[in-house]
Scaffold this active site. Structure first.
Site, PDB file in Angstrom:
ATOM      1  CD1 TRP A  96      -2.266  -2.176   1.690  1.00  0.00           C
ATOM      2  CD2 TRP A  96      -3.025  -1.115  -0.135  1.00  0.00           C
ATOM      3  NE1 TRP A  96      -3.300  -2.905   1.161  1.00  0.00           N
ATOM      4  CE2 TRP A  96      -3.781  -2.280   0.049  1.00  0.00           C
ATOM      5  CE3 TRP A  96      -3.315  -0.288  -1.217  1.00  0.00           C
ATOM      6  CZ2 TRP A  96      -4.810  -2.659  -0.816  1.00  0.00           C
ATOM      7  CZ3 TRP A  96      -4.333  -0.654  -2.083  1.00  0.00           C
ATOM      8  CH2 TRP A  96      -5.063  -1.826  -1.874  1.00  0.00           C
ATOM      9  CG  ASP A  98      -3.442   3.977   4.198  1.00  0.00           C
ATOM     10  OD1 ASP A  98      -4.519   3.809   4.805  1.00  0.00           O
ATOM     11  OD2 ASP A  98      -3.152   3.397   3.127  1.00  0.00           O
ATOM     12  CE  LYS A 102      -9.288  -2.780   3.116  1.00  0.00           C
ATOM     13  NZ  LYS A 102      -8.128  -1.949   2.838  1.00  0.00           N
TER      14      LYS A 102
HETATM   15  C1  LIG Z   1      -7.492  -1.479   1.499  1.00  0.00           C
HETATM   16  C2  LIG Z   1      -6.402  -0.484   1.658  1.00  0.00           C
HETATM   17  C3  LIG Z   1      -6.210   0.560   0.748  1.00  0.00           C
HETATM   18  C4  LIG Z   1      -7.067   0.734  -0.478  1.00  0.00           C
HETATM   19  O1  LIG Z   1      -8.355   1.056  -0.123  1.00  0.00           O
HETATM   20  P1  LIG Z   1      -9.485   1.336  -1.228  1.00  0.00           P
HETATM   21  O2  LIG Z   1     -10.639   1.734  -0.378  1.00  0.00           O
HETATM   22  O3  LIG Z   1      -9.694   0.084  -1.988  1.00  0.00           O
HETATM   23  O4  LIG Z   1      -8.998   2.438  -2.076  1.00  0.00           O
HETATM   24  C5  LIG Z   1      -5.182   1.453   0.981  1.00  0.00           C
HETATM   25  N1  LIG Z   1      -4.392   1.332   2.057  1.00  0.00           N
HETATM   26  C6  LIG Z   1      -4.538   0.333   2.945  1.00  0.00           C
HETATM   27  C7  LIG Z   1      -3.625   0.254   4.118  1.00  0.00           C
HETATM   28  C8  LIG Z   1      -5.548  -0.600   2.781  1.00  0.00           C
HETATM   29  O5  LIG Z   1      -5.704  -1.594   3.666  1.00  0.00           O
END
Ligand SMILES: *Cc1c(COP(=O)(O)O)cnc(C)c1O
Length: 377
Positions: free
Chosen positions: A103, A185, A209
């Site tokens: 990511w 993030d 998540k």
């Molecule tokens: C799932 C995830 C993303 C991407 O998320 P989207 O909602 O599909 O854009 C980015 N960073 C992390 C750490 C993630 O777990």
């Protein structure tokens, strides 16, 4: 109702059953309004009262001071990979990133379209480290090289695919970059344990998540970052994604994802009903320790992530023989343990054990690990 499987998917992920039943109960008639939340105008008093409660609950659970704002946006964390540089790069267009996995790599590559991006540290190469696999560790923070005139430093708090989580945050002063705002993030560990969000100028993520369903992105930021520091986005930033506009319009510059916000509201209420973030943090620790100690106690299963960087949310592990994966997954499925396949980037297996995964799910997985090892070791 048929019994629900333990769903170890990384995202969209399992939701608490209580949240789903409540959504079902309220589906046709929300609180006597005679309408489904999906049918409500976002400008009406009924929806606004719901919206404001979601914002207030999120603020309370994050323990946010008043100079931090919460923005609800769309496009997921992936859209933020472009929107952060667009909004925050400022005149010198410089930003620093730490690359700890899949990511972070995506964030870096997207940001490179907009400016001068420098890697302050990377775990992509294991050269000169004691590690044998890339992206299984966090480069020692004291070695990071942050440019002091950078517009921000970006990290990924929990690498969902690699299973690498930060347990210590960088101290920008100690890194010789006291004026560089830290951005994180938090997609896959938001509200999984108490985290002092004021360590960050901005924290963002998708909610699917740990906090709801796909369609809603949260951006939590110190308003001074925009008001006093960057002031304006780069030319060409779409108005709907201009943080100033989103902030001025209380996340209602255009139609927000109304149902996804409602669902996150139910998850936040569920978190409070469990006793709050501290209680969830303890439970998540208990779940993670249970699973890691089962894996560590065995010489059959392998883990790769440096112990000090192990994620409590996403646990990748491997079998000694590639031919065994299919039967592990099949047997798991028969026992109601689903979505244990690792991400194709790293292979192997992965158990995502977010807030909604009960400890019974982890116990059932540990029992399957023991049974499968007995059969195949
Ligand atoms: C799932 C995830 C993303 C991407 O998320 P989207 O909602 O599909 O854009 C980015 N960073 C992390 C750490 C993630 O777990």
């Amino acid at each position: 109702m048929t019994s629900r499987p333990f769903n170890f998917a990384a995202g969209p992920a399992m939701l608490p059953e209580a949240v789903l039943s409540r959504a079902a109960d309220e589906m046709l008639n929300w609180h006597g309004s005679g309408m489904s939340v999906m049918e409500m105008t976002h400008r009406g008093a009924v929806y606004l009262s719901l919206f404001e409660k979601v914002m207030a609950d999120f603020r309370r659970l994050l323990n946010l001071p008043s100079h931090y704002k919460i923005l609800f946006m769309q496009g997921g964390a992936t859209a933020q990979n472009a929107l952060l540089p667009l909004n925050l790069l400022g005149a010198n267009r410089k930003a620093d990133y730490v690359n700890t996995g899949h990511w972070s790599t995506k964030s870096v590559n997207e940001a490179r379209q907009y400016g001068d991006i420098h890697l302050a540290a990377t775990a992509e190469s294991t050269a000169g480290t004691p590690h044998s696999h890339p992206f299984t560790f966090i480069p020692p923070i004291s070695d990071w090289k942050v440019r002091p005139d950078s517009s921000y430093l970006h990290i990924c708090g929990n690498e969902t695919i690699g299973g690498v989580e930060f347990w210590q945050w960088p101290d920008m002063k100690a890194l010789g970059a006291p004026d560089v705002p830290l951005i994180v993030d938090m997609s896959s560990h938001i509200l999984s344990r108490p985290i002092d969000v004021t360590r960050f100028a901005l924290a963002y993520g998708g909610v699917q998540k740990n906090l709801g369903i796909a369609g809603l992105t949260f951006v939590v930021l110190d308003e001074a970052l925009i008001r006093d520091r960057v002031k304006a986005p780069l030319p060409g930033c779409p108005t709907v994604f201009d943080f100033r506009k989103v902030m001025e319009n209380d996340s209602m510059f255009n139609t927000p994802p109304t149902y996804a916000i409602y669902l996150t509201g139910l998850v936040l209420e569920w978190i409070s009903a469990q006793g709050g973030v501290e209680v969830l943090g303890q439970r998540n620790q208990e779940k993670a320790e249970l699973l890691y100690s089962a894996l560590d106690a065995s010489s059959f299963y392998q883990t790769r992530v440096e112990r000090s960087a192990r994620s409590f949310m996403n646990v990748p592990f491997y079998l000694p023989d590639d031919r065994l994966y299919e039967s592990f997954l099949k047997g798991g499925q028969e026992r109601g343990l689903i979505n244990l396949k690792g991400h194709k980037a790293v292979g192997g297996l992965r158990a995502s054990i977010y807030n909604a995964m009960p400890i019974e799910g982890v116990r059932a997985l540990c029992a399957w690990l023991a049974e499968f090892e007995k059969e195949h070791a």
